[in-house]
Design a protein around this motif. Structure first.
Motif, PDB file in Angstrom:
ATOM      1  N   ILE A  64       0.825  -1.208   0.000  1.00  0.00           N
ATOM      2  CA  ILE A  64       0.000   0.000   0.000  1.00  0.00           C
ATOM      3  C   ILE A  64       0.856   1.253   0.000  1.00  0.00           C
ATOM      4  N   ALA A  65       2.000   1.229   0.699  1.00  0.00           N
ATOM      5  CA  ALA A  65       2.853   2.413   0.812  1.00  0.00           C
ATOM      6  C   ALA A  65       3.631   2.720  -0.467  1.00  0.00           C
ATOM      7  N   LEU A  66       3.861   1.721  -1.307  1.00  0.00           N
ATOM      8  CA  LEU A  66       4.645   1.937  -2.531  1.00  0.00           C
ATOM      9  C   LEU A  66       3.970   2.961  -3.452  1.00  0.00           C
ATOM     10  N   PRO A  67       4.747   3.763  -4.181  1.00  0.00           N
ATOM     11  CA  PRO A  67       4.159   4.715  -5.124  1.00  0.00           C
ATOM     12  C   PRO A  67       3.476   4.010  -6.289  1.00  0.00           C
ATOM     13  N   LYS A  68       2.522   4.692  -6.916  1.00  0.00           N
ATOM     14  CA  LYS A  68       1.744   4.096  -8.001  1.00  0.00           C
ATOM     15  C   LYS A  68       2.618   3.657  -9.168  1.00  0.00           C
ATOM     16  N   ALA A  69       3.711   4.381  -9.383  1.00  0.00           N
ATOM     17  CA  ALA A  69       4.592   4.059 -10.517  1.00  0.00           C
ATOM     18  C   ALA A  69       5.178   2.659 -10.410  1.00  0.00           C
ATOM     19  N   TYR A 116      -4.555   2.046   6.981  1.00  0.00           N
ATOM     20  CA  TYR A 116      -4.273   3.260   7.759  1.00  0.00           C
ATOM     21  C   TYR A 116      -2.807   3.672   7.661  1.00  0.00           C
ATOM     22  N   VAL A 117      -1.922   2.753   7.959  1.00  0.00           N
ATOM     23  CA  VAL A 117      -0.485   3.054   7.952  1.00  0.00           C
ATOM     24  C   VAL A 117       0.047   3.167   6.522  1.00  0.00           C
ATOM     25  N   GLY A 118      -0.289   2.192   5.678  1.00  0.00           N
ATOM     26  CA  GLY A 118       0.226   2.179   4.312  1.00  0.00           C
ATOM     27  C   GLY A 118      -0.201   3.388   3.507  1.00  0.00           C
ATOM     28  N   THR A 119      -1.475   3.778   3.614  1.00  0.00           N
ATOM     29  CA  THR A 119      -1.965   4.941   2.867  1.00  0.00           C
ATOM     30  C   THR A 119      -1.300   6.220   3.354  1.00  0.00           C
ATOM     31  N   GLY A 120      -1.142   6.339   4.669  1.00  0.00           N
ATOM     32  CA  GLY A 120      -0.497   7.528   5.212  1.00  0.00           C
ATOM     33  C   GLY A 120       0.917   7.711   4.693  1.00  0.00           C
ATOM     34  N   PHE A 121       1.697   6.637   4.708  1.00  0.00           N
ATOM     35  CA  PHE A 121       3.081   6.747   4.233  1.00  0.00           C
ATOM     36  C   PHE A 121       3.149   6.817   2.711  1.00  0.00           C
ATOM     37  N   HIS A 122       2.187   6.225   2.013  1.00  0.00           N
ATOM     38  CA  HIS A 122       2.126   6.361   0.559  1.00  0.00           C
ATOM     39  C   HIS A 122       2.025   7.827   0.163  1.00  0.00           C
ATOM     40  N   TYR A 123       1.121   8.549   0.799  1.00  0.00           N
ATOM     41  CA  TYR A 123       0.927   9.957   0.450  1.00  0.00           C
ATOM     42  C   TYR A 123       2.006  10.855   1.034  1.00  0.00           C
ATOM     43  N   PHE A 124       2.662  10.393   2.096  1.00  0.00           N
ATOM     44  CA  PHE A 124       3.828  11.129   2.598  1.00  0.00           C
ATOM     45  C   PHE A 124       4.910  11.170   1.532  1.00  0.00           C
ATOM     46  N   PHE A 125       5.181  10.011   0.930  1.00  0.00           N
ATOM     47  CA  PHE A 125       6.204   9.964  -0.124  1.00  0.00           C
ATOM     48  C   PHE A 125       5.740  10.736  -1.355  1.00  0.00           C
ATOM     49  N   GLN A 126       4.455  10.628  -1.689  1.00  0.00           N
ATOM     50  CA  GLN A 126       3.932  11.355  -2.849  1.00  0.00           C
ATOM     51  C   GLN A 126       4.030  12.857  -2.646  1.00  0.00           C
ATOM     52  N   ALA A 127       3.781  13.315  -1.412  1.00  0.00           N
ATOM     53  CA  ALA A 127       3.876  14.750  -1.126  1.00  0.00           C
ATOM     54  C   ALA A 127       5.292  15.251  -1.368  1.00  0.00           C
ATOM     55  N   ASP A 128       6.276  14.466  -0.903  1.00  0.00           N
ATOM     56  CA  ASP A 128       7.660  14.885  -1.111  1.00  0.00           C
ATOM     57  C   ASP A 128       8.021  14.851  -2.589  1.00  0.00           C
ATOM     58  N   SER A 129       7.442  13.905  -3.330  1.00  0.00           N
ATOM     59  CA  SER A 129       7.705  13.821  -4.769  1.00  0.00           C
ATOM     60  C   SER A 129       7.196  15.052  -5.515  1.00  0.00           C
ATOM     61  N   LYS A 130       6.201  15.736  -4.921  1.00  0.00           N
ATOM     62  CA  LYS A 130       5.670  16.967  -5.518  1.00  0.00           C
ATOM     63  C   LYS A 130       6.576  18.161  -5.242  1.00  0.00           C
ATOM     64  N   ASP A 248       1.397  10.020  13.912  1.00  0.00           N
ATOM     65  CA  ASP A 248      -0.051   9.804  13.996  1.00  0.00           C
ATOM     66  C   ASP A 248      -0.848  10.881  13.257  1.00  0.00           C
ATOM     67  N   SER A 249      -0.473  12.129  13.428  1.00  0.00           N
ATOM     68  CA  SER A 249      -1.183  13.220  12.742  1.00  0.00           C
ATOM     69  C   SER A 249      -0.928  13.187  11.242  1.00  0.00           C
ATOM     70  N   MET A 250       0.321  12.932  10.855  1.00  0.00           N
ATOM     71  CA  MET A 250       0.673  12.959   9.437  1.00  0.00           C
ATOM     72  C   MET A 250       0.038  11.819   8.655  1.00  0.00           C
ATOM     73  N   LEU A 251      -0.244  10.709   9.337  1.00  0.00           N
ATOM     74  CA  LEU A 251      -0.895   9.587   8.654  1.00  0.00           C
ATOM     75  C   LEU A 251      -2.312   9.948   8.223  1.00  0.00           C
ATOM     76  N   ILE A 252      -2.883  10.976   8.816  1.00  0.00           N
ATOM     77  CA  ILE A 252      -4.186  11.477   8.401  1.00  0.00           C
ATOM     78  C   ILE A 252      -4.049  12.701   7.509  1.00  0.00           C
ATOM     79  N   VAL A 253      -3.104  13.576   7.840  1.00  0.00           N
ATOM     80  CA  VAL A 253      -2.932  14.830   7.088  1.00  0.00           C
ATOM     81  C   VAL A 253      -2.505  14.583   5.646  1.00  0.00           C
ATOM     82  N   MET A 254      -1.560  13.661   5.430  1.00  0.00           N
ATOM     83  CA  MET A 254      -1.055  13.457   4.069  1.00  0.00           C
ATOM     84  C   MET A 254      -2.133  12.920   3.119  1.00  0.00           C
ATOM     85  N   PRO A 255      -2.915  11.896   3.498  1.00  0.00           N
ATOM     86  CA  PRO A 255      -4.019  11.486   2.630  1.00  0.00           C
ATOM     87  C   PRO A 255      -5.059  12.594   2.440  1.00  0.00           C
ATOM     88  N   MET A 256      -5.286  13.390   3.490  1.00  0.00           N
ATOM     89  CA  MET A 256      -6.246  14.482   3.371  1.00  0.00           C
ATOM     90  C   MET A 256      -5.759  15.536   2.371  1.00  0.00           C
TER      91      MET A 256
END
Length: 264
Positions: A64-69, A116-130, A248-256
């Motif tokens: 789940i955490a891996l980028p879509k690419a 919960y965990v995988g999606t949060g870290f997935h979007y954490f990495f995606q955010a940095d990729s932006k 804990d907060s970032m796992l919700i903030v990044m997907p949001m």
């Protein structure tokens, strides 16, 4: 306090350069944090890390955490969603093969944690990729809200926000923390043009929503720690607890941020 400060300094020395570098080094760190966070849930549930359910959970959270690419040009149309379904099926099958030593509630908890965990870290990495400004937007909202809530709560906090879940948090601190973030973040990012695609009003709205989301993320983690009767999710960060305690907060903030279209 000394241990807490030393841990924070060491973590920042490692973490900040990897945010700037991005790419594979940051992805490795992101996946490692996701696995550790998953392990913290397994530890709370008193599950061995070499058990079938643990191994499935670790694979699932990485998927789940891996980028879509990652899933481009994969054979048989394999992608994260398909593999996650297979893992959920295997967790359910394990409830039968284990003869109720691993039950439906256990499978549900682990499947939900993987998301919960995988999606949060997935979007954490995606955010940095932006770009570094994008990931820092989310992180600064969390940090400033947290610091503001602590200071305001200590100064004038009287009314408990969620006494049965997190008895030290107050409504005054919560509102004060969000107000500090709403004042500081949009002004900072507008002045320095760190997110030029958005105007001041948009940044103001994003900050308000994400600040509240971050506090809810904090309460969510406090809730399941209270459920499992533990003070900290782990001890990998001396003085700070575990990865879930810090993210804990970032796992919700990044997907949001993705829901708001910031990561599109």
């Amino acid at each position: 306090m000394k241990t807490r400060v030393i841990t924070a300094i060491v973590a920042l020395i490692i973490f900040v350069p990897l945010l700037v570098i991005g790419g594979t080094p940051l992805l490795i760190l992101t996946l490692a944090m996701a696995v550790v966070a998953m392990g913290e849930i397994l530890r709370m549930k008193h599950r061995f890390f070499v058990s079938a359910e643990a191994l499935l959970s670790f694979v699932g959270v990485i998927v789940i955490a891996l980028p879509k690419a990652t899933w481009q040009n994969m054979p048989f149309n394999l992608n994260g969603s398909v593999i996650f379904y297979i893992i959920v099926f295997l967790l359910l099958l394990h409830t039968v093969l284990s003869r109720n030593h691993f039950n439906f509630d256990d499978a549900g908890t682990l499947a939900l944690t993987i998301v919960y965990v995988g999606t949060g870290f997935h979007y954490f990495f995606q955010a940095d990729s932006k770009g570094i400004a994008t990931v820092m937007f989310g992180m600064l909202i969390v940090w400033i809200t947290d610091s503001g809530a602590y200071m305001v709560g200590r100064a004038i906090g009287k009314n408990k926000l969620a006494p049965k879940i997190s008895p030290n948090k107050t409504w005054e601190g919560s509102i004060g923390g969000s107000m500090v973030a709403i004042i500081v973040i949009p002004a900072l990012f507008t002045i320095f043009h760190w997110l030029p695609d958005y105007n001041f009003i948009e940044l103001l709205a994003f900050t308000a929503i994400l600040s509240i989301a971050g506090q809810l993320g904090d309460l969510i983690e406090s809730g399941f720690k209270r459920h499992y009767g533990v003070k900290d999710s782990g001890n990998i960060l001396p003085g700070h607890g575990g990865i879930l305690d810090r993210f804990d907060s970032m796992l919700i903030v990044m997907p949001m941020m993705a829901v708001l279209g910031i990561l599109n």
